[in-house]
Design a protein around this motif. Structure first.
Motif, PDB file in Angstrom:
ATOM      1  N   PRO A 103       0.837  -1.208   0.000  1.00  0.00           N
ATOM      2  CA  PRO A 103       0.000   0.000   0.000  1.00  0.00           C
ATOM      3  C   PRO A 103       0.869   1.253   0.000  1.00  0.00           C
ATOM      4  O   PRO A 103       1.979   1.258   0.555  1.00  0.00           O
ATOM      5  CB  PRO A 103      -0.797  -0.126   1.307  1.00  0.00           C
ATOM      6  N   ASP A 104       0.374   2.331  -0.610  1.00  0.00           N
ATOM      7  CA  ASP A 104       1.126   3.577  -0.596  1.00  0.00           C
ATOM      8  C   ASP A 104       0.870   4.318   0.713  1.00  0.00           C
ATOM      9  O   ASP A 104       0.091   3.877   1.561  1.00  0.00           O
ATOM     10  CB  ASP A 104       0.779   4.459  -1.802  1.00  0.00           C
ATOM     11  N   ASP A 105       1.541   5.439   0.881  1.00  0.00           N
ATOM     12  CA  ASP A 105       1.459   6.173   2.149  1.00  0.00           C
ATOM     13  C   ASP A 105       0.041   6.636   2.445  1.00  0.00           C
ATOM     14  O   ASP A 105      -0.387   6.652   3.598  1.00  0.00           O
ATOM     15  CB  ASP A 105       2.408   7.375   2.112  1.00  0.00           C
ATOM     16  N   GLU A 106      -0.708   7.028   1.414  1.00  0.00           N
ATOM     17  CA  GLU A 106      -2.069   7.505   1.624  1.00  0.00           C
ATOM     18  C   GLU A 106      -2.954   6.382   2.144  1.00  0.00           C
ATOM     19  O   GLU A 106      -3.766   6.576   3.052  1.00  0.00           O
ATOM     20  CB  GLU A 106      -2.643   8.051   0.309  1.00  0.00           C
ATOM     21  N   VAL A 107      -2.805   5.186   1.568  1.00  0.00           N
ATOM     22  CA  VAL A 107      -3.593   4.041   2.028  1.00  0.00           C
ATOM     23  C   VAL A 107      -3.233   3.696   3.464  1.00  0.00           C
ATOM     24  O   VAL A 107      -4.102   3.407   4.296  1.00  0.00           O
ATOM     25  CB  VAL A 107      -3.367   2.831   1.096  1.00  0.00           C
ATOM     26  N   LYS A 108      -1.943   3.703   3.772  1.00  0.00           N
ATOM     27  CA  LYS A 108      -1.507   3.415   5.141  1.00  0.00           C
ATOM     28  C   LYS A 108      -2.117   4.408   6.124  1.00  0.00           C
ATOM     29  O   LYS A 108      -2.533   4.041   7.219  1.00  0.00           O
ATOM     30  CB  LYS A 108       0.013   3.460   5.221  1.00  0.00           C
ATOM     31  N   ARG A 109      -2.134   5.680   5.724  1.00  0.00           N
ATOM     32  CA  ARG A 109      -2.674   6.711   6.616  1.00  0.00           C
ATOM     33  C   ARG A 109      -4.155   6.474   6.882  1.00  0.00           C
ATOM     34  O   ARG A 109      -4.615   6.593   8.017  1.00  0.00           O
ATOM     35  CB  ARG A 109      -2.464   8.094   5.990  1.00  0.00           C
ATOM     36  N   ARG A 110      -4.897   6.127   5.842  1.00  0.00           N
ATOM     37  CA  ARG A 110      -6.337   5.901   6.016  1.00  0.00           C
ATOM     38  C   ARG A 110      -6.608   4.689   6.891  1.00  0.00           C
ATOM     39  O   ARG A 110      -7.499   4.703   7.741  1.00  0.00           O
ATOM     40  CB  ARG A 110      -6.989   5.720   4.644  1.00  0.00           C
ATOM     41  N   PHE A 111      -5.829   3.612   6.663  1.00  0.00           N
ATOM     42  CA  PHE A 111      -5.995   2.430   7.506  1.00  0.00           C
ATOM     43  C   PHE A 111      -5.668   2.750   8.963  1.00  0.00           C
ATOM     44  O   PHE A 111      -6.330   2.279   9.888  1.00  0.00           O
ATOM     45  CB  PHE A 111      -5.115   1.292   7.010  1.00  0.00           C
ATOM     46  N   LYS A 112      -4.643   3.560   9.154  1.00  0.00           N
ATOM     47  CA  LYS A 112      -4.231   3.907  10.509  1.00  0.00           C
ATOM     48  C   LYS A 112      -5.304   4.736  11.212  1.00  0.00           C
ATOM     49  O   LYS A 112      -5.619   4.522  12.382  1.00  0.00           O
ATOM     50  CB  LYS A 112      -2.918   4.689  10.462  1.00  0.00           C
ATOM     51  N   GLU A 113      -5.885   5.690  10.459  1.00  0.00           N
ATOM     52  CA  GLU A 113      -6.948   6.504  11.046  1.00  0.00           C
ATOM     53  C   GLU A 113      -8.165   5.650  11.390  1.00  0.00           C
ATOM     54  O   GLU A 113      -8.767   5.810  12.444  1.00  0.00           O
ATOM     55  CB  GLU A 113      -7.338   7.610  10.061  1.00  0.00           C
ATOM     56  N   ALA A 114      -8.517   4.734  10.491  1.00  0.00           N
ATOM     57  CA  ALA A 114      -9.659   3.862  10.747  1.00  0.00           C
ATOM     58  C   ALA A 114      -9.402   2.963  11.953  1.00  0.00           C
ATOM     59  O   ALA A 114     -10.290   2.723  12.779  1.00  0.00           O
ATOM     60  CB  ALA A 114      -9.965   3.017   9.514  1.00  0.00           C
ATOM     61  N   PHE A 115      -8.169   2.468  12.059  1.00  0.00           N
ATOM     62  CA  PHE A 115      -7.825   1.602  13.189  1.00  0.00           C
ATOM     63  C   PHE A 115      -7.878   2.369  14.507  1.00  0.00           C
ATOM     64  O   PHE A 115      -8.387   1.877  15.506  1.00  0.00           O
ATOM     65  CB  PHE A 115      -6.425   1.026  12.979  1.00  0.00           C
ATOM     66  N   ASN A 116      -7.373   3.590  14.487  1.00  0.00           N
ATOM     67  CA  ASN A 116      -7.367   4.385  15.716  1.00  0.00           C
ATOM     68  C   ASN A 116      -8.779   4.732  16.174  1.00  0.00           C
ATOM     69  O   ASN A 116      -9.050   4.821  17.366  1.00  0.00           O
ATOM     70  CB  ASN A 116      -6.562   5.666  15.505  1.00  0.00           C
ATOM     71  N   LYS A 117      -9.690   4.914  15.215  1.00  0.00           N
ATOM     72  CA  LYS A 117     -11.075   5.248  15.574  1.00  0.00           C
ATOM     73  C   LYS A 117     -11.787   4.074  16.218  1.00  0.00           C
ATOM     74  O   LYS A 117     -12.630   4.246  17.093  1.00  0.00           O
ATOM     75  CB  LYS A 117     -11.842   5.697  14.337  1.00  0.00           C
ATOM     76  N   THR A 118     -11.459   2.874  15.766  1.00  0.00           N
ATOM     77  CA  THR A 118     -12.150   1.685  16.274  1.00  0.00           C
ATOM     78  C   THR A 118     -11.424   1.010  17.425  1.00  0.00           C
ATOM     79  O   THR A 118     -11.944   0.079  18.019  1.00  0.00           O
ATOM     80  CB  THR A 118     -12.338   0.661  15.139  1.00  0.00           C
ATOM     81  N   ASN A 119     -10.224   1.465  17.715  1.00  0.00           N
ATOM     82  CA  ASN A 119      -9.435   0.850  18.789  1.00  0.00           C
ATOM     83  C   ASN A 119      -8.872   1.924  19.711  1.00  0.00           C
ATOM     84  O   ASN A 119      -7.665   2.029  19.914  1.00  0.00           O
ATOM     85  CB  ASN A 119      -8.293   0.016  18.198  1.00  0.00           C
ATOM     86  N   GLN A 120      -9.756   2.751  20.253  1.00  0.00           N
ATOM     87  CA  GLN A 120      -9.316   3.793  21.166  1.00  0.00           C
ATOM     88  C   GLN A 120      -8.811   3.165  22.463  1.00  0.00           C
ATOM     89  O   GLN A 120      -9.463   2.299  23.051  1.00  0.00           O
ATOM     90  CB  GLN A 120     -10.477   4.742  21.482  1.00  0.00           C
TER      91      GLN A 120
END
Length: 323
Positions: free
Chosen positions: A254-271
């Motif tokens: 995945p490129d950096d943009e995809v990684k960033r989106r996955f990271k944001e989604a993960f952080n939202k669901t795993n506070q």
């Protein structure tokens, strides 16, 4: 409703009118470079089908048929596609395959509107190429004109799986070879793609005729009127191509943009609920307790800072979120 909204085609319902929506969807296709790309796909598919299917003609005729030369056919298909990719890759991207085009849509590399014109051009080019071959070949030698068929000992399901697999390896090769993030690709991308096509043919000619390309099967089927199990040459390659494209683009590389989106989604669901688990380098000589002597090394600490105190901290410094 404001004049500005009206000028943009908004109706009373607050939605774009049909004409405006169509123009937005097809934005960018009314340009000269776009039509150069579409016609290049048509021309490349015509030449590819004409030359490749020509290698399947049995010049021994029905009376004295020659043995099928799988190496000849495989190399002709592989080298033909490599040549065409080299010729038009900088013009249209060198898809020359509806399954590849659909995979590019699913990975958001081209628009849906552009893919529609590409696929139409590819199918028309395949029909034209097969038609020209039919016209220039003696009638008694035409045979099946390279129509792809599942082996009589196999079911349609077997054929579907084979087409899925060989198209998967082709499209995975395309994505890996054309990855702009890589700096280690020093050879010919077109040749790598061509060799992938040749490998698929060497393996699968006996199974399904080794299509890997819905348009390649569509062209001779239209000219000869043979449609037996034709659906597998669309469903199998499309599924294989989409799987290969999405796995490479979103899982393996995945490129950096995809990684960033996955990271944001993960952080939202795993506070984190009670803090962070982090490792801190212990630089002290030793720590003495009543019953334990800790030597220098890694000290495991639970970081309990929460709220406003955590704002502004770089999240990449946090090693592992608690669960």
């Amino acid at each position: 409703m404001s004049d500005r909204a009206a000028s943009r085609g908004w109706g009373k319902c607050g939605r774009l009118c049909k004409c405006e929506a169509i123009m937005v969807a097809f934005k960018g296709i009314w340009t000269q470079p776009f039509w150069k790309a579409v016609t290049a796909e048509f021309m490349a598919m015509l030449i590819f089908v004409l030359l490749s299917l020509g290698s399947t003609i049995n010049w021994g005729g029905a009376e004295k048929p020659l043995p099928v030369d799988m190496v000849l056919i495989s190399l002709c298909f592989g080298l033909s596609i490599a040549t065409m990719v080299q010729c038009i890759g900088h013009i249209s991207g060198g898809h020359i395959n509806p399954a590849v085009t659909i995979a590019m849509v699913c990975t958001r590399k081209i628009s849906l509107a552009k893919s529609f014109f590409y696929i139409v051009a590819q199918c028309l080019g395949a029909i034209a190429g097969a038609g020209i071959l039919y016209l220039v070949t003696p009638r008694k030698l035409v045979g099946s004109l390279g129509v792809t068929q599942v082996h009589s000992e196999l079911s349609a399901g077997h054929g579907l799986v084979v087409e899925l697999i060989i198209t998967f390896q082709l499209v995975f090769t395309i994505f890996a070879s054309c990855d702009s993030k890589r700096s280690d690709v020093t050879g010919s991308v077109a040749l790598a793609i061509g060799l992938s096509v040749a490998i698929g043919h060497l393996f699968a000619i006996g199974y399904t005729g080794a299509s890997m390309n819905p348009a390649r099967s569509f062209g001779p089927a239209v000219i000869m009127g043979k449609w037996e199990n034709h659906w597998i040459y669309w469903v199998g390659p499309i599924i294989g191509a989409v799987l290969a494209g999405t796995l490479y683009e979103y899982v393996y590389c995945p490129d950096d943009e995809v990684k960033r989106r996955f990271k944001e989604a993960f952080n939202k669901t795993n506070q984190p609920s009670k803090g962070k688990y982090i490792e801190v380098e212990d630089t002290r000589s030793h720590i003495e307790t009543d019953d334990l002597l800790l030597k220098p090394g890694i000290v495991h600490v639970i970081d309990l800072e929460r709220g406003d105190d955590k704002k502004g901290r770089d999240p990449t410094n946090e090693v592992l979120s608690s669960v």
